[in-house]
Each structure stands twice: as C-alpha cells, then as structure tokens.
Motif scaffolding. Structure first.
Motif, mmCIF file in Angstrom:
data_model
loop_
_atom_site.group_PDB
_atom_site.id
_atom_site.type_symbol
_atom_site.label_atom_id
_atom_site.label_comp_id
_atom_site.label_asym_id
_atom_site.label_seq_id
_atom_site.Cartn_x
_atom_site.Cartn_y
_atom_site.Cartn_z
ATOM 1 N N ASN A 51 0.842 -1.184 0.000
ATOM 2 C CA ASN A 51 0.000 0.000 0.000
ATOM 3 C C ASN A 51 0.882 1.240 0.000
ATOM 4 O O ASN A 51 1.586 1.521 0.980
ATOM 5 N N GLY A 52 0.862 1.991 -1.072
ATOM 6 C CA GLY A 52 1.677 3.192 -1.205
ATOM 7 C C GLY A 52 1.277 4.317 -0.279
ATOM 8 O O GLY A 52 1.987 5.315 -0.160
ATOM 9 N N ASP A 53 0.148 4.183 0.404
ATOM 10 C CA ASP A 53 -0.255 5.187 1.387
ATOM 11 C C ASP A 53 0.489 5.016 2.707
ATOM 12 O O ASP A 53 0.493 5.918 3.539
ATOM 13 N N GLU A 54 1.126 3.869 2.916
ATOM 14 C CA GLU A 54 1.851 3.613 4.152
ATOM 15 C C GLU A 54 3.282 4.143 4.034
ATOM 16 O O GLU A 54 3.970 3.909 3.039
ATOM 17 N N ASP A 59 8.934 4.723 1.951
ATOM 18 C CA ASP A 59 10.359 4.815 2.280
ATOM 19 C C ASP A 59 11.158 3.723 1.577
ATOM 20 O O ASP A 59 12.245 3.973 1.070
ATOM 21 N N TYR A 60 10.608 2.510 1.563
ATOM 22 C CA TYR A 60 11.293 1.388 0.931
ATOM 23 C C TYR A 60 11.574 1.673 -0.546
ATOM 24 O O TYR A 60 12.666 1.414 -1.045
ATOM 25 N N PHE A 61 10.601 2.223 -1.246
ATOM 26 C CA PHE A 61 10.760 2.464 -2.669
ATOM 27 C C PHE A 61 11.468 3.780 -2.992
ATOM 28 O O PHE A 61 11.848 4.005 -4.132
ATOM 29 N N SER A 62 11.645 4.635 -2.008
ATOM 30 C CA SER A 62 12.315 5.904 -2.276
ATOM 31 C C SER A 62 13.831 5.801 -2.129
ATOM 32 O O SER A 62 14.557 6.696 -2.548
#
Length: 67
Positions: A51-54, A59-62
């Motif tokens: 869920n990209g709202d979490e 943070d993981y993908f940034s």
C-alpha cells in the motif's frame, strides 16, 4: 461489480510475466484495487500486496538499492 474489459487480458498476461510487472493506473475511485484483488483471487497465484499510502512502503521504494 462492473465487468472490466481488461480483466481477461491482465489475467492472461500475469501468467506470462516471467519477472516483470503490470502497472495499473487511473483516477481515484474507479475500481483499480477491486479489479486487482479480483484477478489475484481468481488466479490463486503468490503475490505481494503493498500500500503506497503507508510511510514504510514509500520509504522502501524511495531509497535506491542494488540488491
């Protein structure tokens, strides 16, 4: 639920991905999540649900990672 034209095409593509991804995008509240959940339940394939709202997922993908 509304029958989606792309559902069968997405289902067939998922079975032939070989390490690739399908990106489903569109405006809010049009049924993207419902469509994906329906497809994954129909195919009974292993998958990850993020869920990209979490904030921890964002943070993981940034952060770039070579692993």
């Amino acid at each position: 639920m509304i029958t989606r034209i792309l559902q069968k095409k997405i289902e067939s593509q998922i079975l032939n991905l070989h390490g690739k991804a399908i990106i489903l995008y569109g405006p809010r509240q049009v049924g993207k999540t419902t469509l994906v959940k329906t497809i994954m339940n129909n195919l009974n394939q292993p998958h990850a649900w993020l869920n990209g709202d979490e904030s921890d997922v964002r943070d993981y993908f940034s952060k770039p990672n070579s692993v």
